[in-house]
Design an enzyme around this catalytic site. Structure first.
Site, PDB file in Angstrom:
ATOM      1  N   THR A   1      -6.374  -2.062  -1.999  1.00 27.13           N
ATOM      2  CA  THR A   1      -5.871  -3.202  -1.504  1.00 27.13           C
ATOM      3  C   THR A   1      -5.854  -3.271  -0.279  1.00 27.13           C
ATOM      4  OG1 THR A   1      -3.656  -2.639  -1.837  1.00 27.13           O
ATOM      5  CG2 THR A   1      -4.601  -3.692  -3.691  1.00 27.13           C
TER       6      THR A   1
ATOM      7  N   ILE B   1      -5.007   1.376  -6.059  1.00 28.73           N
ATOM      8  CA  ILE B   1      -5.975   0.228  -5.939  1.00 28.73           C
ATOM      9  C   ILE B   1      -6.678  -0.039  -4.495  1.00 28.73           C
ATOM     10  CG2 ILE B   1      -6.539  -2.046  -6.597  1.00 28.73           C
ATOM     11  CD1 ILE B   1      -4.317  -2.049  -8.646  1.00 28.73           C
TER      12      ILE B   1
ATOM     13  N   TYR C   1       9.780   3.293 -10.342  1.00 30.27           N
ATOM     14  CA  TYR C   1       8.490   2.908 -10.565  1.00 30.27           C
ATOM     15  C   TYR C   1       8.127   3.028 -11.733  1.00 30.27           C
ATOM     16  CZ  TYR C   1       3.647   1.246  -9.742  1.00 30.27           C
ATOM     17  OH  TYR C   1       2.462   0.830  -9.991  1.00 30.27           O
ATOM     18  N   ALA C   2       7.872   4.468 -11.777  1.00 33.03           N
ATOM     19  CA  ALA C   2       7.223   4.951 -13.167  1.00 33.03           C
ATOM     20  C   ALA C   2       8.007   4.625 -14.349  1.00 33.03           C
ATOM     21  CB  ALA C   2       7.081   6.582 -13.018  1.00 33.03           C
TER      22      ALA C   2
ATOM     23  N   SER D   1       9.831   2.021 -14.854  1.00 33.96           N
ATOM     24  CA  SER D   1       9.498   0.532 -15.370  1.00 33.96           C
ATOM     25  C   SER D   1       8.218   0.396 -15.965  1.00 33.96           C
ATOM     26  CB  SER D   1       9.832  -0.435 -14.237  1.00 33.96           C
ATOM     27  OG  SER D   1       8.558  -0.207 -13.077  1.00 33.96           O
ATOM     28  N   LYS D   2       7.266   1.299 -15.395  1.00 34.24           N
ATOM     29  CA  LYS D   2       5.793   1.041 -15.801  1.00 34.24           C
ATOM     30  C   LYS D   2       5.781   1.781 -17.298  1.00 34.24           C
ATOM     31  CE  LYS D   2       3.622  -1.490 -12.661  1.00 34.24           C
ATOM     32  NZ  LYS D   2       3.235  -2.813 -12.914  1.00 34.24           N
TER      33      LYS D   2
HETATM   34  N1  LIG Z   1      -1.794  -1.631  -5.920  1.00 34.84           N
HETATM   35  C1  LIG Z   1      -1.804  -0.393  -6.497  1.00 34.84           C
HETATM   36  O1  LIG Z   1      -2.093   0.451  -6.004  1.00 34.84           O
HETATM   37  C2  LIG Z   1      -1.176  -0.585  -7.873  1.00 34.84           C
HETATM   38  C3  LIG Z   1      -1.415   0.590  -8.647  1.00 34.84           C
HETATM   39  C4  LIG Z   1      -0.924   0.781 -10.032  1.00 34.84           C
HETATM   40  C5  LIG Z   1      -0.541  -0.432 -10.628  1.00 34.84           C
HETATM   41  N2  LIG Z   1      -0.470  -1.448  -9.634  1.00 34.84           N
HETATM   42  C6  LIG Z   1       0.175  -2.598 -10.389  1.00 34.84           C
HETATM   43  O2  LIG Z   1      -0.780  -3.614 -10.435  1.00 34.84           O
HETATM   44  C7  LIG Z   1      -0.274  -5.063 -10.221  1.00 34.84           C
HETATM   45  C8  LIG Z   1      -0.743  -5.828  -9.017  1.00 34.84           C
HETATM   46  O3  LIG Z   1      -0.760  -4.812  -8.147  1.00 34.84           O
HETATM   47  P1  LIG Z   1      -1.005  -5.884  -6.616  1.00 34.84           P
HETATM   48  O4  LIG Z   1      -1.454  -4.670  -5.649  1.00 34.84           O
HETATM   49  O5  LIG Z   1      -2.210  -6.666  -6.887  1.00 34.84           O
HETATM   50  O6  LIG Z   1       0.217  -6.469  -6.081  1.00 34.84           O
HETATM   51  P2  LIG Z   1       0.612  -7.630  -5.185  1.00 34.84           P
HETATM   52  O7  LIG Z   1      -0.574  -8.124  -4.505  1.00 34.84           O
HETATM   53  O8  LIG Z   1       1.917  -7.300  -4.721  1.00 34.84           O
HETATM   54  O9  LIG Z   1       0.371  -8.726  -6.379  1.00 34.84           O
HETATM   55  C9  LIG Z   1       1.866  -8.827  -7.354  1.00 34.84           C
HETATM   56  C10 LIG Z   1       2.322 -10.242  -7.415  1.00 34.84           C
HETATM   57  O10 LIG Z   1       3.141 -10.511  -8.573  1.00 34.84           O
HETATM   58  C11 LIG Z   1       4.345 -11.020  -7.806  1.00 34.84           C
HETATM   59  N3  LIG Z   1       5.550 -11.077  -8.494  1.00 34.84           N
HETATM   60  C12 LIG Z   1       6.521 -10.065  -8.270  1.00 34.84           C
HETATM   61  N4  LIG Z   1       7.427 -10.092  -9.092  1.00 34.84           N
HETATM   62  C13 LIG Z   1       7.463 -11.458  -9.721  1.00 34.84           C
HETATM   63  C14 LIG Z   1       8.235 -12.349 -10.464  1.00 34.84           C
HETATM   64  N5  LIG Z   1       9.561 -11.784 -10.922  1.00 34.84           N
HETATM   65  N6  LIG Z   1       7.790 -13.542 -10.565  1.00 34.84           N
HETATM   66  C15 LIG Z   1       6.647 -14.004 -10.088  1.00 34.84           C
HETATM   67  N7  LIG Z   1       5.917 -13.170  -9.553  1.00 34.84           N
HETATM   68  C16 LIG Z   1       6.098 -11.944  -9.188  1.00 34.84           C
HETATM   69  C17 LIG Z   1       4.450 -10.769  -6.524  1.00 34.84           C
HETATM   70  O11 LIG Z   1       5.224 -11.662  -5.507  1.00 34.84           O
HETATM   71  P3  LIG Z   1       5.880 -11.031  -4.336  1.00 34.84           P
HETATM   72  O12 LIG Z   1       4.638 -10.625  -3.334  1.00 34.84           O
HETATM   73  O13 LIG Z   1       6.635 -12.127  -4.068  1.00 34.84           O
HETATM   74  O14 LIG Z   1       6.777  -9.794  -4.779  1.00 34.84           O
HETATM   75  C18 LIG Z   1       2.898 -10.718  -6.147  1.00 34.84           C
HETATM   76  O15 LIG Z   1       2.433 -11.867  -5.540  1.00 34.84           O
HETATM   77  C19 LIG Z   1       1.193  -4.900 -10.127  1.00 34.84           C
HETATM   78  O16 LIG Z   1       1.644  -4.714 -11.371  1.00 34.84           O
HETATM   79  C20 LIG Z   1       1.295  -3.384  -9.780  1.00 34.84           C
HETATM   80  O17 LIG Z   1       2.498  -2.591 -10.008  1.00 34.84           O
HETATM   81  C21 LIG Z   1      -0.666  -1.400  -8.580  1.00 34.84           C
END
Ligand SMILES: NC(=O)c1ccc[n+]([C@@H]2O[C@H](COP(=O)([O-])OP(=O)(O)OC[C@H]3O[C@@H](n4cnc5c(N)ncnc54)[C@H](OP(=O)(O)O)[C@@H]3O)[C@@H](O)[C@H]2O)c1
Length: 230
Positions: A183, A181, A148-149, A151-152
């Site tokens: 969520t 976050i 994960y790290a 890729s980010k």
């Molecule tokens: N949640 C945390 O604590 C946290 C912390 C740090 C960073 N982030 C980053 O913040 C962002 C949002 O997080 P979140 O918690 O809101 O995640 P989330 O609810 O899973 O939303 C991410 C969305 O991106 C979609 N997605 C992934 N790959 C895709 C692709 N190839 N084409 C189109 N859509 C795609 C996912 O679809 P699927 O559900 O089908 O995969 C999902 O609907 C992400 O980039 C995550 O890595 C999150």
């Protein structure tokens, strides 16, 4: 004239909050995601905007078609917010190398593809904004977060290189580095945690909205931690 923003991963927890902040600020919003459609309440809330599902944002052709639809509907694109991404926790010893490919596709390949496709749209406006969502783990990877790290961290480097590439086009490129976050998914997975310390999606959205504003025109290539009280 109203400005237009594309929010990738727009049906997820952070994506909806980002779309909401821009809509409330008077922007025309396009939420793009690979899920067929968001929750019914999200459809209602964004009824005057554009919701595009079934789009794999790691695929150049699908992304190009989707962004062209946005351009056609709203008459241009002013900002791209790359929220699409995902997370897996596993150690290298017990994990699968396929996870490294998966997280590369979800986090870095989607961001690179969306940036590449958005460039022609943003350049034709003469100015623009790109904000990528990386993660605090991109700076120092905790246990089980190597893939994960990595890729980010790639998203951070993409942000820096593209910021340099676009300086003379008046297009800024910045990244947000959230910690955990608040969520529904994180609450379900960490039931004993103190949720009050986690950053709200709406708080991250406000920072992104600032980066998209005229007031932030001199900020580019930055990676900004948004941590709440973590
Ligand atoms: N949640 C945390 O604590 C946290 C912390 C740090 C960073 N982030 C980053 O913040 C962002 C949002 O997080 P979140 O918690 O809101 O995640 P989330 O609810 O899973 O939303 C991410 C969305 O991106 C979609 N997605 C992934 N790959 C895709 C692709 N190839 N084409 C189109 N859509 C795609 C996912 O679809 P699927 O559900 O089908 O995969 C999902 O609907 C992400 O980039 C995550 O890595 C999150």
């Amino acid at each position: 004239m109203s400005r237009t923003v594309i929010v990738t991963g727009g049906f997820g927890s952070l994506g909806v909050a980002v779309g909401r902040a821009f809509a409330q600020a008077g922007w025309q919003v396009a939420l793009v995601d690979r899920a067929p459609q968001p929750q019914p309440a999200v459809c209602d809330e964004f009824s005057g905007h554009l919701l595009l599902g079934n789009v794999n944002l790691a695929d150049l052709t699908e992304t190009s078609n989707a962004f062209s639809q946005v351009d056609h509907r709203f008459g241009g694109v002013d900002a791209l917010i790359n929220v699409a991404g995902g997370f897996r926790w596993e150690t290298l010893d017990d994990g699968d190398l396929a996870t490294w490919d998966l997280l590369y596709q979800m986090n870095l390949r989607t961001a690179a593809t969306c940036c590449k496709v958005a460039l022609a749209h943003l350049k034709s406006r003469g100015a623009g904004r790109i904000v990528n969502i990386a993660a605090g783990a991109a700076i120092k990877a905790p246990l089980g977060m190597g893939a994960y790290a990595a890729s980010k961290a790639g998203v951070m480097r993409l942000t820096e290189a593209l910021a340099e590439e676009l300086k003379d086009h008046l297009i800024t490129v910045n990244a947000i580095l959230p910690s955990i976050i608040d969520t529904p998914q994180n609450r379900a997975e960490m039931v004993d945690a103190d949720f009050t310390r986690w950053v709200q999606p709406s708080q991250i959205a406000e920072v992104i909205l600032f980066l998209a504003s005229n007031a932030a025109s001199s900020i580019t290539g930055a990676s900004i931690p948004v941590n709440g009280r973590i």
